[in-house]
Design a protein around this motif. Structure first.
Motif, PDB file in Angstrom:
ATOM      1  N   ASN A  60      63.548  53.460  21.445  1.00 47.60           N
ATOM      2  CA  ASN A  60      62.297  53.948  22.016  1.00 47.60           C
ATOM      3  C   ASN A  60      62.404  54.226  23.517  1.00 47.60           C
ATOM      4  OD1 ASN A  60      60.963  53.806  19.561  1.00 47.60           O
ATOM      5  ND2 ASN A  60      60.402  51.678  19.890  1.00 47.60           N
ATOM      6  N   SER A  61      63.605  54.210  24.044  1.00 45.74           N
ATOM      7  CA  SER A  61      63.767  54.478  25.479  1.00 45.74           C
ATOM      8  C   SER A  61      63.657  55.980  25.754  1.00 45.74           C
ATOM      9  CB  SER A  61      65.111  53.930  25.972  1.00 45.74           C
ATOM     10  OG  SER A  61      66.163  54.603  25.339  1.00 45.74           O
ATOM     11  N   ASP A  62      63.719  56.333  27.000  1.00 46.49           N
ATOM     12  CA  ASP A  62      63.446  57.710  27.424  1.00 46.49           C
ATOM     13  C   ASP A  62      64.468  58.741  26.924  1.00 46.49           C
ATOM     14  OD1 ASP A  62      61.897  59.585  28.625  1.00 46.49           O
ATOM     15  OD2 ASP A  62      62.700  59.248  30.640  1.00 46.49           O
ATOM     16  N   PRO A  63      65.797  58.556  27.023  1.00 44.28           N
ATOM     17  CA  PRO A  63      66.714  59.607  26.557  1.00 44.28           C
ATOM     18  C   PRO A  63      66.796  59.749  25.035  1.00 44.28           C
ATOM     19  CG  PRO A  63      67.873  58.046  27.964  1.00 44.28           C
ATOM     20  CD  PRO A  63      66.505  57.533  27.771  1.00 44.28           C
ATOM     21  N   LYS A  64      66.233  58.861  24.234  1.00 42.61           N
ATOM     22  CA  LYS A  64      66.244  58.879  22.766  1.00 42.61           C
ATOM     23  C   LYS A  64      67.657  58.987  22.189  1.00 42.61           C
ATOM     24  CE  LYS A  64      61.763  59.003  21.969  1.00 42.61           C
ATOM     25  NZ  LYS A  64      61.031  57.996  21.334  1.00 42.61           N
TER      26      LYS A  64
END
Length: 74
Positions: A60-64
């Motif tokens: 679920n982090s930004d860079p996926k």
């Protein structure tokens, strides 16, 4: 032998004091057993839940990243 510290109550009568002290002792024992049980369950949950939690947070982090990118050491 009187100088030794005793953890037993001095009163040996079977009045209300004896009943309340055994009742308090059983309540204390019950609290100790439940706290011990809950800490053991929390330890197991933390042990088996840590890596899946890290993977879910990583997904679920930004860079996926893909799952393979999370699990690879490089």
């Amino acid at each position: 032998m009187e100088s030794m510290i005793s953890l037993k109550p001095k009163g040996k009568g079977k009045g209300p004091k004896g009943a309340s002290s055994s009742d308090e002792r059983s309540k204390l024992q019950l609290v100790k057993e439940w706290s011990n049980w809950s800490l053991k369950k929390a330890k197991v949950a933390a042990h088996y839940g840590f890596i899946p939690l890290v993977i879910i947070i990583g997904m679920n982090s930004d860079p996926k990243p893909h799952l393979f990118q999370l699990l690879s050491p490089v």
